[in-house]
Enzyme design. Structure first.
Site, PDB file in Angstrom:
ATOM      1  N   THR A  13      40.823  61.464  -3.512  1.00 43.61           N
ATOM      2  CA  THR A  13      39.607  61.939  -4.177  1.00 43.61           C
ATOM      3  C   THR A  13      39.790  62.170  -5.669  1.00 43.61           C
ATOM      4  O   THR A  13      38.879  61.912  -6.467  1.00 43.61           O
ATOM      5  CB  THR A  13      39.172  63.258  -3.504  1.00 43.61           C
ATOM      6  OG1 THR A  13      38.872  62.966  -2.145  1.00 43.61           O
ATOM      7  CG2 THR A  13      37.964  63.870  -4.162  1.00 43.61           C
ATOM      8  N   ASP A  57      43.547  55.676   0.472  1.00 44.92           N
ATOM      9  CA  ASP A  57      43.070  56.929   1.067  1.00 44.92           C
ATOM     10  C   ASP A  57      44.225  57.472   1.900  1.00 44.92           C
ATOM     11  O   ASP A  57      44.845  56.722   2.665  1.00 44.92           O
ATOM     12  CB  ASP A  57      41.853  56.657   1.957  1.00 44.92           C
ATOM     13  CG  ASP A  57      41.259  57.959   2.476  1.00 44.92           C
ATOM     14  OD1 ASP A  57      40.202  58.355   1.953  1.00 44.92           O
ATOM     15  OD2 ASP A  57      41.867  58.575   3.382  1.00 44.92           O
ATOM     16  N   SER A  58      44.492  58.748   1.769  1.00 44.47           N
ATOM     17  CA  SER A  58      45.745  59.224   2.359  1.00 44.47           C
ATOM     18  C   SER A  58      45.727  59.202   3.882  1.00 44.47           C
ATOM     19  O   SER A  58      46.779  59.307   4.511  1.00 44.47           O
ATOM     20  CB  SER A  58      46.118  60.599   1.827  1.00 44.47           C
ATOM     21  OG  SER A  58      45.427  61.612   2.475  1.00 44.47           O
ATOM     22  N   SER A  59      44.557  59.017   4.498  1.00 50.37           N
ATOM     23  CA  SER A  59      44.562  58.879   5.951  1.00 50.37           C
ATOM     24  C   SER A  59      45.176  57.535   6.362  1.00 50.37           C
ATOM     25  O   SER A  59      45.494  57.329   7.530  1.00 50.37           O
ATOM     26  CB  SER A  59      43.144  59.019   6.519  1.00 50.37           C
ATOM     27  OG  SER A  59      42.287  58.122   5.857  1.00 50.37           O
ATOM     28  N   THR A  89      44.445  64.463  -0.217  1.00 52.93           N
ATOM     29  CA  THR A  89      44.902  65.741   0.342  1.00 52.93           C
ATOM     30  C   THR A  89      45.206  65.671   1.840  1.00 52.93           C
ATOM     31  O   THR A  89      45.999  66.458   2.340  1.00 52.93           O
ATOM     32  CB  THR A  89      43.846  66.839   0.109  1.00 52.93           C
ATOM     33  OG1 THR A  89      42.607  66.413   0.693  1.00 52.93           O
ATOM     34  CG2 THR A  89      43.661  67.133  -1.363  1.00 52.93           C
ATOM     35  N   ASP A  90      44.557  64.705   2.549  1.00 53.21           N
ATOM     36  CA  ASP A  90      44.634  64.754   4.013  1.00 53.21           C
ATOM     37  C   ASP A  90      46.066  64.671   4.537  1.00 53.21           C
ATOM     38  O   ASP A  90      46.406  65.335   5.510  1.00 53.21           O
ATOM     39  CB  ASP A  90      43.774  63.646   4.629  1.00 53.21           C
ATOM     40  CG  ASP A  90      42.288  63.910   4.402  1.00 53.21           C
ATOM     41  OD1 ASP A  90      41.928  65.082   4.178  1.00 53.21           O
ATOM     42  OD2 ASP A  90      41.497  62.947   4.425  1.00 53.21           O
TER      43      ASP A  90
HETATM   44  N1  ASP Z   1      40.321  61.332   2.317  1.00 46.28           N
HETATM   45  C1  ASP Z   1      40.893  61.744   1.067  1.00 46.28           C
HETATM   46  C2  ASP Z   1      42.378  61.467   1.126  1.00 46.28           C
HETATM   47  O1  ASP Z   1      43.110  62.210   1.706  1.00 46.28           O
HETATM   48  C3  ASP Z   1      40.602  63.158   0.821  1.00 46.28           C
HETATM   49  C4  ASP Z   1      41.233  63.717  -0.421  1.00 46.28           C
HETATM   50  O2  ASP Z   1      41.747  63.064  -1.296  1.00 46.28           O
HETATM   51  O3  ASP Z   1      41.174  64.917  -0.523  1.00 46.28           O
HETATM   52  O4  ASP Z   1      42.799  60.483   0.578  1.00 46.28           O
END
Ligand code: ASP
Length: 220
Positions: A13, A57-59, A89-90
Site C-alpha cells: 500500500t 502485494d505482500s499476500s 503489511t499483510d
Molecule cells: N495487501 C497489502 C499488502 O500487504 C496491504 C498493505 O500493504 O498494507 O501488500
C-alpha cells in the site's frame, strides 16, 4: 559525515497513489519518491531507491522474494549505512523474520515499514513511517549503527522484526510485539532502548550466513 541509506520498495500500500479522477490506486514511480514526500529533501542523509518490478502485494510473497531482498542487501552492503525495506503489511512480519535468520550477526540496520493508507492519499501514515524508518536506519550510538537488527518500524514503535505480528488492518499501530519490548519509541525525539537492542558478536564475522543466499531464481 553524510550517511547513505538504500530504500527497497518491494510493493504494498505505501507505494500507491490514487488517480485524481477515478480514485483508482496504482503504484507510483518510487524513484520519484521525493515528489511525493518532499520532506525527504530535508534529510541530511543520501537516499537511493530500488524498486522491485512488478511491485508485489505482500499476500503473494514467497521465499523467493526473501532471497531477492537478501541478495540486494548483500550486493549493496558495503555501499550503504543502512537499509529500509518498504513492504506490504499483510506478511511483513514473516519477511522480517526470514531476513533476520538470513542475515545473522548484522552490523547495519534493516528496517521494514509500510503503511495502512497509501503515501499518495491524504491522511497517509506512510510518510511518517518512511521518515521514521530512514531516521532509525541512519542513527548512530557510540559511533556505530544504533540498531544493527532486522526491525519493523510502524506508527511510533520500533520492534524486533521476528517478534512481531500484524494485529490490525484498520489501526495505524498495526503491529505488536507481545513477547519482547519495543527497541525504540518515536515521540518528539526517537528514544532508543539500548538495553534491548541486540549487540553484534564481535568475535564472529558480520553476516555470517549471507553466503547461503544464492542469486534470485537460482536453486540453493
Ligand atoms: N495487501 C497489502 C499488502 O500487504 C496491504 C498493505 O500493504 O498494507 O501488500
Amino acid at each position: 559525515m553524510n550517511r547513505s541509506i538504500l530504500i527497497l520498495y518491494t510493493g504494498g500500500t505505501i507505494g500507491m497513489k490514487a488517480d485524481p479522477e477515478t480514485g483508482i490506486l496504482s503504484p507510483f514511480k518510487f524513484d520519484q519518491i521525493e515528489e511525493e514526500v518532499p520532506e525527504l529533501k530535508k534529510f541530511n542523509v543520501s537516499l537511493s531507491t530500488l524498486t522491485f518490478s512488478p511491485p508485489i502485494d505482500s499476500s503473494n510473497v514467497t521465499p523467493e522474494l526473501w532471497c531477492r531482498i537478501a541478495h540486494v542487501i548483500k550486493e549493496n552492503y558495503d555501499s550503504y549505512d543502512g537499509f529500509v525495506v518498504l513492504h506490504g503489511t499483510d506478511t511483513m512480519s514473516y519477511s522480517a523474520a526470514a531476513l533476520s535468520f538470513m542475515t545473522q550477526n548484522l552490523d547495519k540496520p534493516i528496517i521494514f515499514t509500510g503503511s495502512q493508507i497509501p503515501i499518495g492519499v491524504l491522511r497517509t501514515d506512510g510518510k511518517e513511517n518512511l521518515i521514521g524508518a530512514i531516521e532509525i536506519a541512519a542513527a548512530r550510538h557510540n559511533g556505530r549503527p544504533a540498531v544493527p537488527e532486522v526491525c519493523i518500524f510502524f506508527q511510533d514503535k520500533l520492534f524486533r522484526g521476528n517478534r512481531t505480528h500484524k494485529h490490525s488492518a484498520e489501526q495505524f499501530n498495526a503491529f505488536r510485539s507481545d513477547n519482547y519490548p519495543p527497541l525504540a519509541e518515536a515521540g518528539i525525539d526517537i528514544h532508543y532502548h539500548h538495553q534491548f537492542i541486540r549487540k553484534r558478536d564481535t568475535f564472529m564475522p558480520p553476516l555470517q550466513y549471507f553466503h547461503r543466499v544464492g542469486h534470485p531464481g537460482r536453486r540453493h
